[in-house]
Write a protein that holds these residues in place. Sequence first.
Motif, short mmCIF file in Angstrom:
data_model
loop_
_atom_site.label_atom_id
_atom_site.label_comp_id
_atom_site.label_asym_id
_atom_site.label_seq_id
_atom_site.Cartn_x
_atom_site.Cartn_y
_atom_site.Cartn_z
N VAL A 54 4.86 9.88 4.06
CA VAL A 54 3.73 9.03 3.61
C VAL A 54 4.29 8.21 2.20
O VAL A 54 3.99 7.27 1.79
N PHE A 55 4.56 9.36 1.32
CA PHE A 55 4.52 8.98 -0.05
C PHE A 55 5.91 7.96 -0.33
O PHE A 55 5.73 7.05 -1.02
N ARG A 56 6.93 8.28 0.53
CA ARG A 56 8.19 7.43 0.51
C ARG A 56 7.81 6.06 1.15
O ARG A 56 8.22 4.81 0.87
N LYS A 57 7.01 6.09 2.23
CA LYS A 57 6.47 4.71 2.93
C LYS A 57 5.68 3.87 1.92
O LYS A 57 5.68 2.68 2.09
N ILE A 58 4.82 4.42 1.12
CA ILE A 58 4.07 3.72 0.13
C ILE A 58 4.85 3.27 -1.13
O ILE A 58 4.27 2.67 -2.17
N GLY A 59 6.41 3.72 -1.06
CA GLY A 59 6.99 3.16 -2.15
C GLY A 59 7.33 4.06 -3.25
O GLY A 59 8.27 3.72 -4.20
N LEU A 60 7.19 5.06 -3.42
CA LEU A 60 7.72 6.23 -4.44
C LEU A 60 8.83 6.72 -3.79
O LEU A 60 9.30 6.80 -2.76
N LYS A 61 9.81 7.01 -5.13
CA LYS A 61 11.21 7.25 -4.81
C LYS A 61 11.35 8.52 -4.85
O LYS A 61 10.84 9.27 -5.46
N THR A 62 12.64 8.82 -4.31
CA THR A 62 13.17 10.30 -4.62
C THR A 62 13.75 10.27 -5.82
O THR A 62 13.87 9.38 -6.18
#
Length: 71
Positions: A54-62
Amino acid sequence: MTANNALLAFAGTMVLISVLLTWTVSVHWMWLTVFVGANLLQSAFTGFCPAAMVFRKIGLKTPCEAVATKT
């Protein structure tokens, strides 16, 4: 903030909230703490974590993506 940092912050917040609810509302809220801990443990071995997705889908990067975009 990277997705990993957000995940750690989210898990810590959920544990603290569940402890507060266990103390003030009902002992059954301890199951939320058990769920969060079990999810963290299984994700350490399998790499599957719905919250991280979910965090990656909202735009946060690894962390690797964050370093690559700084240069």
